[in-house]
Design an enzyme around this catalytic site. Structure first.
Site, PDB file in Angstrom:
ATOM      1  N   HIS A  12      83.103 -43.260 -16.651  1.00 45.52           N
ATOM      2  CA  HIS A  12      83.663 -43.960 -15.970  1.00 45.52           C
ATOM      3  C   HIS A  12      83.416 -45.111 -14.893  1.00 45.52           C
ATOM      4  O   HIS A  12      83.474 -45.658 -14.761  1.00 45.52           O
ATOM      5  CB  HIS A  12      84.383 -42.515 -14.644  1.00 45.52           C
ATOM      6  CG  HIS A  12      84.637 -41.430 -15.140  1.00 45.52           C
ATOM      7  ND1 HIS A  12      84.922 -40.261 -14.791  1.00 45.52           N
ATOM      8  CD2 HIS A  12      85.874 -41.405 -16.382  1.00 45.52           C
ATOM      9  CE1 HIS A  12      85.199 -39.829 -15.698  1.00 45.52           C
ATOM     10  NE2 HIS A  12      86.579 -40.481 -16.107  1.00 45.52           N
ATOM     11  N   GLN A  69     101.053 -36.065 -19.361  1.00 44.62           N
ATOM     12  CA  GLN A  69     100.386 -36.295 -20.474  1.00 44.62           C
ATOM     13  C   GLN A  69      99.385 -34.890 -20.574  1.00 44.62           C
ATOM     14  O   GLN A  69      99.110 -35.400 -22.149  1.00 44.62           O
ATOM     15  CB  GLN A  69      99.563 -37.254 -20.325  1.00 44.62           C
ATOM     16  CG  GLN A  69      98.193 -36.976 -19.673  1.00 44.62           C
ATOM     17  CD  GLN A  69      97.199 -37.996 -19.522  1.00 44.62           C
ATOM     18  OE1 GLN A  69      97.582 -38.754 -19.102  1.00 44.62           O
ATOM     19  NE2 GLN A  69      95.859 -38.347 -20.331  1.00 44.62           N
ATOM     20  N   GLY A  98      87.578 -46.903 -22.033  1.00 45.18           N
ATOM     21  CA  GLY A  98      86.224 -46.242 -23.023  1.00 45.18           C
ATOM     22  C   GLY A  98      87.055 -46.192 -24.442  1.00 45.18           C
ATOM     23  O   GLY A  98      88.262 -45.714 -24.377  1.00 45.18           O
ATOM     24  N   GLU A  99      85.776 -46.680 -25.314  1.00 47.18           N
ATOM     25  CA  GLU A  99      86.172 -45.979 -26.778  1.00 47.18           C
ATOM     26  C   GLU A  99      86.014 -44.751 -26.839  1.00 47.18           C
ATOM     27  O   GLU A  99      86.841 -44.472 -28.318  1.00 47.18           O
ATOM     28  CB  GLU A  99      85.512 -47.156 -27.341  1.00 47.18           C
ATOM     29  CG  GLU A  99      85.662 -48.821 -27.439  1.00 47.18           C
ATOM     30  CD  GLU A  99      84.320 -49.212 -27.946  1.00 47.18           C
ATOM     31  OE1 GLU A  99      83.716 -49.347 -28.312  1.00 47.18           O
ATOM     32  OE2 GLU A  99      84.596 -51.204 -27.912  1.00 47.18           O
ATOM     33  N   GLN A 108      93.628 -43.531 -27.263  1.00 45.40           N
ATOM     34  CA  GLN A 108      94.921 -43.912 -26.453  1.00 45.40           C
ATOM     35  C   GLN A 108      94.413 -45.924 -25.983  1.00 45.40           C
ATOM     36  O   GLN A 108      95.259 -46.294 -25.443  1.00 45.40           O
ATOM     37  CB  GLN A 108      93.642 -42.927 -25.338  1.00 45.40           C
ATOM     38  CG  GLN A 108      94.593 -44.032 -24.188  1.00 45.40           C
ATOM     39  CD  GLN A 108      94.154 -42.830 -23.072  1.00 45.40           C
ATOM     40  OE1 GLN A 108      93.722 -41.593 -22.349  1.00 45.40           O
ATOM     41  NE2 GLN A 108      92.933 -43.197 -22.080  1.00 45.40           N
ATOM     42  N   SER A 119      82.077 -36.247 -20.937  1.00 46.88           N
ATOM     43  CA  SER A 119      83.824 -36.215 -20.428  1.00 46.88           C
ATOM     44  C   SER A 119      84.036 -34.786 -19.737  1.00 46.88           C
ATOM     45  O   SER A 119      83.186 -34.310 -19.038  1.00 46.88           O
ATOM     46  CB  SER A 119      84.267 -35.313 -21.784  1.00 46.88           C
ATOM     47  OG  SER A 119      85.596 -34.541 -21.775  1.00 46.88           O
TER      48      SER A 119
HETATM   49  P1  AMP Z   1      89.542 -39.522 -18.054  1.00 50.11           P
HETATM   50  O1  AMP Z   1      89.413 -39.354 -16.341  1.00 50.11           O
HETATM   51  O2  AMP Z   1      89.066 -38.631 -18.747  1.00 50.11           O
HETATM   52  O3  AMP Z   1      91.465 -40.076 -18.022  1.00 50.11           O
HETATM   53  O4  AMP Z   1      88.637 -41.511 -18.363  1.00 50.11           O
HETATM   54  C1  AMP Z   1      89.181 -42.685 -18.042  1.00 50.11           C
HETATM   55  C2  AMP Z   1      88.796 -43.567 -18.580  1.00 50.11           C
HETATM   56  O5  AMP Z   1      87.009 -43.153 -18.719  1.00 50.11           O
HETATM   57  C3  AMP Z   1      89.190 -43.359 -19.607  1.00 50.11           C
HETATM   58  O6  AMP Z   1      89.308 -45.085 -20.046  1.00 50.11           O
HETATM   59  C4  AMP Z   1      88.510 -42.885 -21.044  1.00 50.11           C
HETATM   60  O7  AMP Z   1      88.427 -43.281 -21.873  1.00 50.11           O
HETATM   61  C5  AMP Z   1      87.225 -43.535 -19.595  1.00 50.11           C
HETATM   62  N1  AMP Z   1      86.245 -42.434 -20.650  1.00 50.11           N
HETATM   63  C6  AMP Z   1      85.587 -40.641 -20.778  1.00 50.11           C
HETATM   64  N2  AMP Z   1      85.063 -41.059 -20.499  1.00 50.11           N
HETATM   65  C7  AMP Z   1      83.969 -41.683 -21.098  1.00 50.11           C
HETATM   66  C8  AMP Z   1      82.834 -41.834 -21.946  1.00 50.11           C
HETATM   67  N3  AMP Z   1      82.025 -40.688 -22.244  1.00 50.11           N
HETATM   68  N4  AMP Z   1      82.536 -43.338 -22.075  1.00 50.11           N
HETATM   69  C9  AMP Z   1      83.114 -44.088 -22.293  1.00 50.11           C
HETATM   70  N5  AMP Z   1      84.240 -44.199 -21.635  1.00 50.11           N
HETATM   71  C10 AMP Z   1      84.927 -43.125 -20.806  1.00 50.11           C
END
Ligand code: AMP
Length: 271
Positions: free
Chosen positions: A33, A57, A144-145, A150, A181
């Site tokens: 993040h 979701q 994030g990729e 998504q 994650s």
């Molecule tokens: P989330 O809180 O898991 O819904 O993620 C929020 C955002 O952070 C999304 O755009 C994810 O793709 C991104 N994100 C989550 N984990 C990573 C990571 N390890 N590297 C880069 N972006 C991430």
């Protein structure tokens, strides 16, 4: 760093700004993040981060229930980063006050990868991203990729319908190359070890795939091998074109996608 916990204070605070970068999250803030936040901070005058666990979701109640959350800790990390101007922590009604039922449908050609295995998941993601975009009106959204599908679906929908740009950000990994994650908090030591092995196998498979004549056959074999060796359930292991997510016969412009379970915890990655 200003905390905005309802839409009235959000609208009032954001009104003066027209170069706004937005980082949507579900909390459990980690370095992945923070990399999105850094990029937003570099490219935009102001950065807003949202923390909202979007119930719509989650296609499994148990997954929603066990999703890690710790707002206090998140706020501490965000404040320390000194890169965040606003944190938006809406309540369910701030987002879903407009009760109009979402008409979002995933096209048949997009019902692949996670859209195939997590019924309703992306409908929920696209619904909440549309609502957040309407409320915040950001110039850029950083995603994030790691969650490549998504990013792909959100970009396709929002860039067609709204004046905003979706900016992809590289996947951040831990020392064993496991993609960071929030769900990793649910894994024990032995599961983390297996996740690191899965990453290693993925990079080996990606390397070896180049000289294979029948890629689907090779991946089917590798999927079985991983499943048997590590006793994991695998939803998919597929090579797809990164521009249109169609199945790919070459490694050019392609990514290898995986989704698998360590007990009840579902992990995804792509390289
Ligand atoms: P989330 O809180 O898991 O819904 O993620 C929020 C955002 O952070 C999304 O755009 C994810 O793709 C991104 N994100 C989550 N984990 C990573 C990571 N390890 N590297 C880069 N972006 C991430």
């Amino acid at each position: 760093m200003k905390i905005l916990s309802d839409n009235t204070s959000l609208l009032k605070s954001l009104r003066p700004f027209n170069d706004l970068g937005f980082v949507p999250t579900m909390g459990g803030i980690h370095k992945g993040h923070l990399s999105l936040i850094n990029k937003s901070n570099k490219l935009c005058k102001k950065t807003i981060v949202s923390i909202f666990i979007n119930p719509k979701q989650f296609n499994k109640k148990t997954d929603l229930k066990s999703y890690p959350q710790n707002i206090k800790k998140d706020l501490k990390i965000l404040k320390k980063s000194k890169k965040v101007d606003f944190v938006y922590i809406p309540k369910f009604n701030d987002i879903y006050k407009d009760r109009k039922k979402s008409k979002i449908k995933i096209l048949k050609e997009d019902k692949i990868l996670c859209a195939k295995f997590r019924k309703g998941h992306f409908e929920g993601v696209l619904d909440v991203m549309t609502r957040l975009t309407k409320i915040i009106k950001p110039n850029k959204i950083f995603m994030g990729e790691k969650d490549f599908q998504q990013f792909y679906l959100v970009k396709k929908l929002l860039e067609t319908n709204y004046v905003t740009k979706i900016i992809p950000c590289k996947t951040i990994r831990d020392k064993n190359n496991l993609a960071l994650s929030t769900r990793n908090l649910l894994l024990d030591k032995s599961q983390l070890k297996i996740a690191a092995i899965v990453y290693k196998s993925m990079s080996r498979i990606k390397k070896n795939i180049k000289n294979k004549k029948n890629i689907p056959h090779f991946l089917k074999f590798k999927k079985k091998e991983l499943k048997n060796n590590y006793k994991i359930k695998i939803d998919y292991l597929e090579l797809r074109n990164k521009k249109n997510l169609k199945l790919s016969k070459t490694t050019n412009n392609s990514r290898l996608f995986i989704a698998y379970y360590l007990n009840e915890v579902r992990l995804i990655d792509n390289l």
